[in-house]
Each structure stands twice: as C-alpha cells, then as structure tokens.
Design a protein around this motif. Structure first.
Motif, mmCIF file in Angstrom:
data_model
loop_
_atom_site.group_PDB
_atom_site.id
_atom_site.type_symbol
_atom_site.label_atom_id
_atom_site.label_comp_id
_atom_site.label_asym_id
_atom_site.label_seq_id
_atom_site.Cartn_x
_atom_site.Cartn_y
_atom_site.Cartn_z
ATOM 1 N N PHE A 239 -6.777 0.575 2.392
ATOM 2 C CA PHE A 239 -5.827 0.974 1.354
ATOM 3 C C PHE A 239 -4.657 0.000 1.376
ATOM 4 O O PHE A 239 -4.043 -0.225 2.419
ATOM 5 C CB PHE A 239 -5.340 2.401 1.582
ATOM 6 C CG PHE A 239 -6.371 3.439 1.273
ATOM 7 C CD1 PHE A 239 -6.411 4.051 0.033
ATOM 8 C CD2 PHE A 239 -7.333 3.792 2.215
ATOM 9 C CE1 PHE A 239 -7.386 5.008 -0.264
ATOM 10 C CE2 PHE A 239 -8.298 4.737 1.942
ATOM 11 C CZ PHE A 239 -8.325 5.351 0.685
ATOM 12 N N VAL A 240 -4.386 -0.583 0.226
ATOM 13 C CA VAL A 240 -3.306 -1.548 0.085
ATOM 14 C C VAL A 240 -2.225 -0.916 -0.771
ATOM 15 O O VAL A 240 -2.446 -0.621 -1.950
ATOM 16 C CB VAL A 240 -3.800 -2.854 -0.568
ATOM 17 C CG1 VAL A 240 -2.668 -3.866 -0.675
ATOM 18 C CG2 VAL A 240 -4.967 -3.431 0.212
ATOM 19 N N ARG A 241 -1.059 -0.665 -0.147
ATOM 20 C CA ARG A 241 0.037 -0.020 -0.863
ATOM 21 C C ARG A 241 -0.423 1.277 -1.532
ATOM 22 O O ARG A 241 -0.064 1.586 -2.663
ATOM 23 C CB ARG A 241 0.630 -0.978 -1.893
ATOM 24 C CG ARG A 241 1.262 -2.209 -1.270
ATOM 25 C CD ARG A 241 1.659 -3.227 -2.320
ATOM 26 N NE ARG A 241 2.448 -4.295 -1.742
ATOM 27 C CZ ARG A 241 2.852 -5.368 -2.423
ATOM 28 N NH1 ARG A 241 2.524 -5.495 -3.691
ATOM 29 N NH2 ARG A 241 3.573 -6.291 -1.842
ATOM 30 N N GLY A 242 -1.271 2.016 -0.822
ATOM 31 C CA GLY A 242 -1.755 3.285 -1.321
ATOM 32 C C GLY A 242 -2.933 3.209 -2.255
ATOM 33 O O GLY A 242 -3.442 4.246 -2.689
ATOM 34 N N LEU A 243 -3.398 2.005 -2.579
ATOM 35 C CA LEU A 243 -4.507 1.840 -3.513
ATOM 36 C C LEU A 243 -5.782 1.544 -2.735
ATOM 37 O O LEU A 243 -5.828 0.642 -1.900
ATOM 38 C CB LEU A 243 -4.200 0.722 -4.505
ATOM 39 C CG LEU A 243 -2.944 0.938 -5.360
ATOM 40 C CD1 LEU A 243 -2.700 -0.256 -6.267
ATOM 41 C CD2 LEU A 243 -3.053 2.216 -6.187
ATOM 42 N N LYS B 41 0.141 19.877 -11.400
ATOM 43 C CA LYS B 41 0.277 19.059 -12.602
ATOM 44 C C LYS B 41 0.513 17.594 -12.278
ATOM 45 O O LYS B 41 0.345 16.732 -13.142
ATOM 46 C CB LYS B 41 1.418 19.595 -13.464
ATOM 47 C CG LYS B 41 1.121 20.960 -14.089
ATOM 48 C CD LYS B 41 2.237 21.391 -15.029
ATOM 49 C CE LYS B 41 1.901 22.721 -15.681
ATOM 50 N NZ LYS B 41 2.969 23.156 -16.625
ATOM 51 N N ASP B 42 0.942 17.313 -11.049
ATOM 52 C CA ASP B 42 1.082 15.928 -10.613
ATOM 53 C C ASP B 42 0.816 15.868 -9.117
ATOM 54 O O ASP B 42 0.719 16.897 -8.437
ATOM 55 C CB ASP B 42 2.448 15.355 -10.968
ATOM 56 C CG ASP B 42 3.594 16.126 -10.328
ATOM 57 O OD1 ASP B 42 3.337 17.035 -9.524
ATOM 58 O OD2 ASP B 42 4.758 15.811 -10.645
ATOM 59 N N SER B 43 0.689 14.634 -8.618
ATOM 60 C CA SER B 43 0.280 14.472 -7.221
ATOM 61 C C SER B 43 0.571 13.052 -6.777
ATOM 62 O O SER B 43 0.749 12.137 -7.600
ATOM 63 C CB SER B 43 -1.219 14.766 -7.074
ATOM 64 O OG SER B 43 -1.699 14.377 -5.811
ATOM 65 N N ARG B 44 0.609 12.861 -5.455
ATOM 66 C CA ARG B 44 0.585 11.500 -4.916
ATOM 67 C C ARG B 44 -0.788 10.889 -5.167
ATOM 68 O O ARG B 44 -1.771 11.600 -5.404
ATOM 69 C CB ARG B 44 0.850 11.514 -3.411
ATOM 70 C CG ARG B 44 2.274 11.856 -3.017
ATOM 71 C CD ARG B 44 2.439 11.717 -1.515
ATOM 72 N NE ARG B 44 1.647 12.690 -0.776
ATOM 73 C CZ ARG B 44 1.318 12.566 0.517
ATOM 74 N NH1 ARG B 44 1.698 11.498 1.196
ATOM 75 N NH2 ARG B 44 0.616 13.503 1.126
ATOM 76 N N LEU B 45 -0.873 9.556 -5.072
ATOM 77 C CA LEU B 45 -2.165 8.892 -5.152
ATOM 78 C C LEU B 45 -2.990 9.212 -3.911
ATOM 79 O O LEU B 45 -2.460 9.283 -2.798
ATOM 80 C CB LEU B 45 -1.990 7.374 -5.253
ATOM 81 C CG LEU B 45 -1.498 6.813 -6.585
ATOM 82 C CD1 LEU B 45 -1.300 5.316 -6.472
ATOM 83 C CD2 LEU B 45 -2.485 7.123 -7.697
ATOM 84 N N ARG C 239 -1.641 11.470 4.355
ATOM 85 C CA ARG C 239 -2.072 10.965 3.053
ATOM 86 C C ARG C 239 -3.140 11.892 2.478
ATOM 87 O O ARG C 239 -3.892 12.549 3.211
ATOM 88 C CB ARG C 239 -2.606 9.546 3.169
ATOM 89 C CG ARG C 239 -3.734 9.359 4.155
ATOM 90 C CD ARG C 239 -3.985 7.876 4.384
ATOM 91 N NE ARG C 239 -5.048 7.625 5.333
ATOM 92 C CZ ARG C 239 -5.301 6.424 5.858
ATOM 93 N NH1 ARG C 239 -4.567 5.391 5.504
ATOM 94 N NH2 ARG C 239 -6.278 6.261 6.710
ATOM 95 N N ILE C 240 -3.213 11.932 1.148
ATOM 96 C CA ILE C 240 -4.163 12.814 0.458
ATOM 97 C C ILE C 240 -5.547 12.179 0.465
ATOM 98 O O ILE C 240 -5.705 11.012 0.091
ATOM 99 C CB ILE C 240 -3.707 13.074 -0.986
ATOM 100 C CG1 ILE C 240 -2.377 13.826 -0.998
ATOM 101 C CG2 ILE C 240 -4.761 13.877 -1.750
ATOM 102 C CD1 ILE C 240 -1.796 14.020 -2.389
ATOM 103 N N TYR C 241 -6.539 12.958 0.872
ATOM 104 C CA TYR C 241 -7.926 12.505 0.835
ATOM 105 C C TYR C 241 -8.580 12.867 -0.498
ATOM 106 O O TYR C 241 -9.299 12.065 -1.094
ATOM 107 C CB TYR C 241 -8.713 13.123 1.988
ATOM 108 C CG TYR C 241 -10.197 12.879 1.916
ATOM 109 C CD1 TYR C 241 -10.727 11.621 2.203
ATOM 110 C CD2 TYR C 241 -11.077 13.900 1.546
ATOM 111 C CE1 TYR C 241 -12.093 11.383 2.125
ATOM 112 C CE2 TYR C 241 -12.431 13.680 1.469
ATOM 113 C CZ TYR C 241 -12.943 12.421 1.768
ATOM 114 O OH TYR C 241 -14.286 12.194 1.679
#
Length: 923
Positions: free
Chosen positions: A169-173, A809-813, A849-851
């Motif tokens: 994961f690079v910067r969360g991506l 309705k929204d979330s972290r990546l 972090r979210i899986y």
C-alpha cells in the motif's frame, strides 16, 4: 614578542598557502556513455592526500608546487596514473574517462561498490533529478538483510505491506493503484485477484536498485495513482567474479510444533503440477492422499552468482552476469477465525485455525551487456522465477451457529499449493547521435503461468448437529464442502518502449538548457483462466447410514468402495457424468491492448529553476470473454485517456531543493473484477462485476529536500489525491454475503505528509590503516488522511442485479494506515586485511487500517496496528569468506482483525520469530 612570532608565523603560512596550486577535473564513466562517475577515488601517489569525486564526477585537491602522479581508481575499473607538474597558484585541470578493467595497483585499496547500488549515490541521483523520486539500492538492501523486493519497498516512506499477502500500500492506495516494471518494461500479474506481480517472488540477489516513483512520469503507463515500482536488474562491470553462498533458517512457531504437516503431492523444490485425473467423474481416480504428511520445518537457501567482462575491439566491452538461487522456509500460525458476524455480534462461523505454511523461491537470471562504443549500448536480460506456497489449514469449532456443528465439534481442512512460473525476456538499447540526440528503446516478452493443482478441502461435522461429542461424518450441507480444485492461469505479454530526445539551447559550459522528448509505448496482453472443481458431494438420502470419518485417515472414507456404495458422488458445478459438458472448465479469457504516445519538454528557465511539462495519451482496449457457472458472455471495453503532467524543481542552494509534481491518471478494473466467475474461499465467495468502469485520478506533490552531507538527507513531502468513481471491494446484499467490486461513490480524497531523515552519526577513516567506521541512522514517517463517500443508490443504479447497503455514508480508504514509521540504525566497520562488520537494527510501525467496508449495519473489518523489529549481523573474515545472522520479527506482535461496530475479533494470530544463518565464499 609572542605577538610578533604569531604574526610572522601567520604571514609565512599565508604566503605558503598562496603559493599552492590546485589540481581539479571531472571523471567520466565510459561504461555508461560518458556520464559523470561519482565516488571515484583520487589519490596523489606516495602521499596521504586524496579525495573522491562528487555526484557530478568532479574533484579538487590543493597541493604545494612540485611533480606529482595522480592515481584515479574505482572498483572494477582500470586504475589510471597520470604524472603532472604543478606550479605556484596554478589550476591544473586533469579530466579522464575511466573504463572497466581488472587492473588495479597493489598499493591502492578501492572499496566502493558500483554507484547505482550505493545508498549515497542514489541519494545524490535523487538530489540531481528534477522528478520526485526515491530508490533503495543493493547496499541498503544487504545492510538491512532484506530477502525480497516486497520487503525492500516496504522499508521506504509511505509504503506498507499487507500482512498475510504480497500486496503493498502506497499512501493508503493498494494493488489496483500501483504498477510494477522491470528495467522500465511492464510485468504481468501472477494472481487473478491482483493487477501486479507479487514483489516477494523477486529475490534481491538480482537487484541493482529499486526505483519508486510516487508521482506520475509521462514515460510510465497511466494506470497509476500510488507508485510505480521499477526493479533495475544488476549489470556486471569489472573483472571476473564467482560467489557461492548457503544458509539455514527457522521460525519459532514452526519448530515448536510436535509435528509440522503439509499436504501430499507437492515436491520439496516446488516444481509440482498435478493434472486432473483421467475420467474423474467415472471413478475414484485420484493418485494423491487426503491425509496430511509430516515434515521437518527447517528452511535452507543456496545461491551461485558470477560475472566477467571483456574488451571487444578498441572501444567495445562485453560483460555478463549470472545468478541462480533457491530459498525455502516454514511458518506456523494459529488463532481464532470468525466469519459472517451479524449486527448482534454473533459469529455464524466461530473457528480456531492452525495454518502450516511452506514457501519456495527459485530464481535464475542471466544478462549480457554489449557496449559497442561510447555511443551505443545493447543489453539482453533473461530471467526465470519459480515461486510456490503451500498452506495446510485446519479449522475446528462452530461451522454454523444456526446449523451444522452449532455447539462446536466441526472440522474443516484446506490444503492449497500455489505455484507461479515466470519467464522474462528483455532487449534494451541506448544510442547517441552526436551531442544532442539520444534514442532509447526496450522490448520484452513475458510468459507467466500460475497453477493451483489439486487443492483439497474437507468439511466434517458431528452427526448430531447440536452435540459436539457425537460421531463425525462428512458434511452434506453444500456439494462443495468436500472437493478437489484445479486452476491454471496464463498471462503472456509483449511490450515495447521507444524514446527519442533532442537537446537544445547550448550554454557556455557545453551543457544544454532544454530537451524535447517524444516516444511511443505499447503492450499487448493475452490472459486465460481455467478452473475445474471436482465436488465429492455427500448423499443426503444416506445421511443416517454415513460411515464415521476418522480425521487422521480421510482416505478411509473418500475411496472407490464408498463411491460405489453411493455415500458420495463426484460432480462439478455443471453436473455429473451424465452431462457431456460437466468437465468443461469454468473459464474467462481476454486481451488488453494499450497504445500510448507521449511527449515532453524539459527546460532550465534559470540557473535554479527546472521544469518538465509532459503529455501522454493512451488508447485502451480490454475485452473479457467468460463461460462460467454464473453466466456466459462477453464484456468489451475501449477508452481513450489524456494524461497531462507537470514537474518542477527549484534549487534553493547547492544542498536544498523544492520540487513540485501534478498529474492526471486513471485506474482500470482488472479482468477478475469484470468476469462473473465465482471464487470460493473458506467462509467467503467472490464474483466479478461486468459493469465496472475506470476511475479518474488527480495527483499533487510538493517536496522540500536537503542533503547536508554525502549520504545524508532531510525531506518533507505534502501530497494529495482526488479519485473520481473509486472502485471498492464490497459485500453484496444477499443470502450468501458474497463479495464483489463496484464504483462505490463519486469521489475519494487522500491528504498526507511524509518526512525522511538519514544521518551519519559517526564517520571516521584512518589515514594510516585505512580502517573506516560509520554509525548511521534513518527514519521515515508518513501521516495520511483519507475519506471516500459511499453511495448505495449509485451502486444499485449502475450495477443491475447487484445490491449493497453501506453501513456508513463515508469511510477511510481500505488499506490506508493513518501513520507509518520505518527506522533503522546501522554500524559499519572496515578493518585491515579485508575484514568488515555490519550490524543493523530495523523497525517498523503501521497504525490501524480498514480491510473491508461494512454493510447492512455491520462494522468495517479493521486490521490492528503492528510494530516490528529486525536485527541483522554480517561479518566478513577476509576477502573470500563472510558470515551472516538475522533475527526478524523480534516483537512477534499479534496480527488481529476486528469488526469495529460489533467489536468482534474475526482473525487473530502470531507469525513467530524468524532466525537464519548464512555463509558466502567469493573467488
């Protein structure tokens, strides 16, 4: 009187200094088209005076008037002696171009490594570049005891590796936002679930350095938002060399088991590929046993490498490098595994897992580099990789709290052997036409085969579902509870890069203000995926008379006699032997064609300001054809992407830069994500969605960097990502809670800052003995904020037949840790007589972090924070023999996944500590 003597001494000192002269110049590298050669040794023969060239190949030494001989040397290159006479106040310029050779003076010890492998050289290249770039070289990789490319990349700022997989994961991506190349040419994926080749299949033995571009470069493909990882393979320079090495390793969890189990069939070296048995629906024709096999969990390693170079004619040079290696290792994990936790915090599956794992990696690489002359160079690079993973898992407990084994006593066993074979062939060329024109090109042909031959799964339940102490029988709940699975995936790809550049605006120092670049890159990929699952479907009508199953002798139940008795039948998802298409594999195949043109202007507006304005356009075809148990059909897609980019560097002074990068890119769905194919795991199934479409990405970076001394850096980078129509993995609202992929909302954003600091705490060198001592420290920290909107109605409208109900309705990546930290401290000591010692302590941390995203009132699945610590020790007895020791994962943290709203741990285990010893011999 004292003042008089002081003034006289000062006068004579100034007078003497004023009479000194200076010898200065530039050293170039003939092996790399006369580029400046950093870190070449410059010594005045017969004295202790000397220096090294800087990143631009320049040097300067102050001397008294007289006759001298300058000695220019570099590891693997000729050592050149040039006599000269220096007069008072004279500035003597001596330039030279070094050529690779085995000749060295006996009284000159040159210990520098090839510049592209050296940590300080890569930092100086980073300083010089206009682009925002980061690299990790062979020197740093060796110092930190890193064995594969995935682990190496995860040591750099803003990058983490997902536990239990090869994804980075690079910067969360995650995987879909990154790309992987070797020597600038694309690599295929080895897994239908991922876009990129698993980086852990590449041994660091073959690496010169790894370049990590977190900003878009117009020369790279536009399917990018996280980073492009470019593996640059070794090119040998210098005289002949042969090195062999071996080692042993052990995992504390694995060796603590009374017995370590694996499935029957796969070989020790990992070159197995069991085919589907003949007439599998007509009789029990399996040749491998269901019963597990005990092995000794001690890993080993071996490698051989060698290289040499030869002069060809007056200006040519031919060199070759060969590397072969084999590594294996064992790990053991155990802990809870819960599935389908509902909103009342009840886990439908509540199991305890034991996982025995065995990995192998076999690598062979050969390259030939032919420098025709100073203007033309051709390189041939070929590599074969065979990487395997065996995983034998046993689950015990509640299989279904509302059904089978509802009070415990259930048993699931899955044994999986996964093998990837990859052949990489590359031909690369560099050509100069005069001072102004360069033409670089590269061609590749890659062939990848991934197989899962003879995966075995059993599900055994108590005869009385609510009585865990009743006798055990084979499960009849689903026809696939007991099965054998065979999968083969091939990915063949041809790719090419062609770049022409022209320099303009010549300056007084013979350098140029600007450069025009134009080029073309293209890739053609063919992918094919076949899977056949032979289900040993238990006969429900004979449930009351089913034989008791012995967990230690599954062959006692699954055999020809019980098949003939009708206790179970063999069928596929298409039916049994009565269906002529029953053995037709479920399949998807397709092609991907990307044709791209690009251009750029690089220009130096002032002595301090450099700008690169680039543009790339890509025409993309991605066609998928499928014939599965869910659906038969095709999905055709073609798009045109226009991708502008801007990069700028402002040199505050000779040690500090400010860099800026902005670009537009895109994210392409993968074949598996668009093909309606059902993938089944223990407790979870996945299927593709043909209605997926591209995301659009906007990227921005601003970086300040300072290089206080050679090998040191301090930097801060602020970055932002804006993604339109992001793709996410979600749980579909259905009775089976299957997972698919959707464009989950209108946008997502990511904002963050990265910092890096590398410092030489102690750096000493003795002029009399030549001994060197260095104590270095490094740390990189990344903080990230991400947010994405989740739109249930958008998903329903855009994807017929797929329904979701997001909890939030929204979330972290997914995959994004707010905080990442990597740090190391390293001690290096070079003694007399070629002895040396290196000791490194390296640690890392990533926050929660979210899986996976939560749906229908369920919480997100969240991976808990992890702290790691490794220790590496290397000792070289003499120029021939060296030893190594490593102790990794010393903290042995608990790896835990939790469903957050219900606060239920769904997965938990420890990996154990890994210890290894090694020895190498060079001659």
């Amino acid at each position: 009187m004292k003042l008089r003597y002081l003034l006289l001494s000062l006068f004579f000192s100034v007078a003497m200094f004023a009479q000194n002269g200076t010898v200065t110049g530039t050293i170039l590298d003939k092996e790399f088209n006369n580029e400046p050669l950093p870190f070449a040794n410059i010594v005045i023969k017969g004295t202790k005076q000397g220096t090294s060239t800087d990143e631009n190949g320049k040097y300067s030494i102050s001397l008294k008037p007289g006759n001298y001989t300058i000695v220019i040397g570099y590891l693997g290159y000729e050592t050149k002696e040039i006599p000269f006479t220096l007069k008072a106040n004279e500035k003597k310029v001596i330039n030279y171009t070094l050529e690779a050779s085995g000749v060295q003076l006996a009284d000159i010890e040159i210990i520098q490594v090839v510049s592209k492998e050296k940590e300080s050289a890569l930092l100086q290249e980073q300083q010089k570049a206009v682009e925002i770039k980061q690299s990790i070289g062979a020197e740093e990789i060796s110092k930190k005891g890193i064995g594969d490319v995935a682990a190496a990349v995860a040591k750099t700022s803003g990058i983490s590796k997902q536990e239990g997989s090869s994804d980075i994961f690079v910067r969360g991506l995650g995987d879909r936002y990154n790309s992987t190349t070797m020597n600038g040419l694309p690599l295929p994926s080895n897994n239908p679930s991922t876009k990129n080749m698993s980086l852990d299949v590449f041994s660091t033995d073959i690496v010169e350095y790894i370049g990590i571009d977190k900003t878009f470069n117009y020369k790279n493909y536009g399917d990018f938002a996280g980073a492009n990882v470019d593996i640059v393979s070794k090119t040998y320079k210098g005289s002949g060399m042969i090195e062999v090495g071996s080692g042993m390793n052990a995992n504390s969890n694995a060796i603590s088991q009374n017995k370590f189990y694996l499935q029957d069939g796969p070989s020790f070296h990992g070159f197995s590929n069991l085919a589907i048995p003949n007439n599998p629906l007509a009789g029990y024709n399996f040749t491998t046993s269901w019963n597990k096999q005990a092995v000794t969990p001690i890993g080993s390693s071996f490698y051989f490498r060698g290289g040499d170079s030869y002069s060809v004619g007056s200006n040519g040079k031919l060199s070759f490098f060969l590397n072969t290696s084999f590594d294996n290792g064992y790990t053991f994990k155990e802990g809870v595994r819960r599935g389908s936790v509902n909103t009342q915090a009840v886990a439908v599956k509540n199991l305890y897992r034991k996982a025995y794992e065995y990995q192998t990696s076999s690598n062979a690489m050969a390259n030939i580099n032919y420098k025709i002359n100073s203007n033309n160079n051709i390189k041939l690079n070929s590599m074969y990789i065979n990487s395997t993973s065996q995983k034998h898992e046993e689950f015990t407990g509640i299989i279904d709290v509302f059904g089978a084994a509802q009070n415990g006593g259930g048993f699931i066993r899955r044994s999986t052997f996964d093998r990837t074979s990859l052949i990489i062939n590359q031909l690369l060329g560099e050509h100069k036409f005069g001072e102004r024109i360069n033409f670089d090109w590269g061609l590749s042909y890659n062939m990848m085969t991934n197989v899962i031959p003879d995966r075995m799964q059993n599900t055994i339940i108590p005869f009385t579902w609510d009585d865990p102490n009743s006798r055990l029988v084979a499960s009849d709940i689903n026809q696939s509870d007991n099965h054998r699975y065979y999968q083969e995936m091939t990915d063949d790809e041809i790719a090419g890069n062609f770049t022409l550049s022209y320099k303009f605006g010549k300056k007084e120092d013979n350098t140029y203000k600007g450069k025009f670049i134009a080029g073309y890159s293209g890739r053609y990929k063919e992918i094919n995926f076949d899977a056949t699952q032979l289900n040993l479907s238990v006969n429900r009508l004979l449930y009351n008379s089913q034989p008791t199953v012995d967990l230690n002798n599954l062959d006692g139940y699954f055999n020809q006699a019980n098949l003939d008795a009708g206790f179970f039948s063999i069928r596929t998802f298409r039916g049994n032997i009565t269906n002529p298409n029953a053995l037709k594999p479920q399949n998807y195949n397709g092609q991907q064609i990307i044709s791209a043109g690009f251009g750029a202007i690089e220009y130096q507006f002032t002595p301090k300001l450099f700008v690169i304005a680039g543009f790339r356009s890509e025409y993309i075809i991605q066609d998928v054809f499928y014939n599965t148990s869910l659906k038969t059909g095709k999905n055709l897609s073609d798009t045109m992407e226009y991708l502008p980019s801007l990069t700028a560097k402002y040199e505050i002074n000779e040690k500090q830069n400010i860099k800026l990068a902005a670009s537009k890119t895109y994210t392409l769905p993968q074949f598996k994500e668009r093909a309606p194919f059902l993938f089944e795991e223990v407790g979870q199934s996945y299927f593709g969605n043909p209605y997926l479409y591209n995301s659009t990405d906007y990227n921005f970076d601003l970086k300040w960097e300072m290089f206080p001394k050679n090998g040191e850096v301090i930097s801060f980078t602020g970055f932002g990502k804006y993604i339109q129509n992001p793709i996410n993995q979600v749980t579909v609202a259905s009775a089976t809670n299957d997972i698919s992929w959707v464009n989950s909302g209108d946008k997502s954003i990511g904002l963050g800052i990265e910092g890096e600091w590398r410092k030489n705490i102690i750096s000493r060198e003795s002029n009399t003995t030549g001994e060197k001592t260095n104590l270095g420290f490094g740390i990189n920290v990344s903080y990230l904020y991400t947010n994405q909107d989740l739109d249930t109605q958008k998903v329903i409208e855009e994807n017929p037949g797929i329904s979701v109900a997001f909890t939030n309705k929204d979330s972290r990546l997914t995959g994004a840790s707010d905080l990442l930290v990597n740090s190391d401290i390293s001690f290096n000591k070079d003694f007399k007589n070629d002895r040396s010692l290196t000791a490194t302590l390296a640690g890392g941390y990533f926050s929660d972090r979210i899986y996976a995203l939560g749906v229908t009132g369920k919480g997100d699945l969240v991976d808990s924070e992890v702290v790691t610590l490794d220790f590496i020790l290397k000792y070289k007895i003499n120029k021939n023999i060296g030893f190594g020791f490593s102790a990794k994962n010393l903290t042995d943290p608990t790896i835990q996944r939790t469903q957050d709203i219900q606060n239920v741990v769904v997965d938990s285990y420890k990996k154990g500590r890994n210890f290894s010893i090694s020895m190498k011999y060079s001659f």
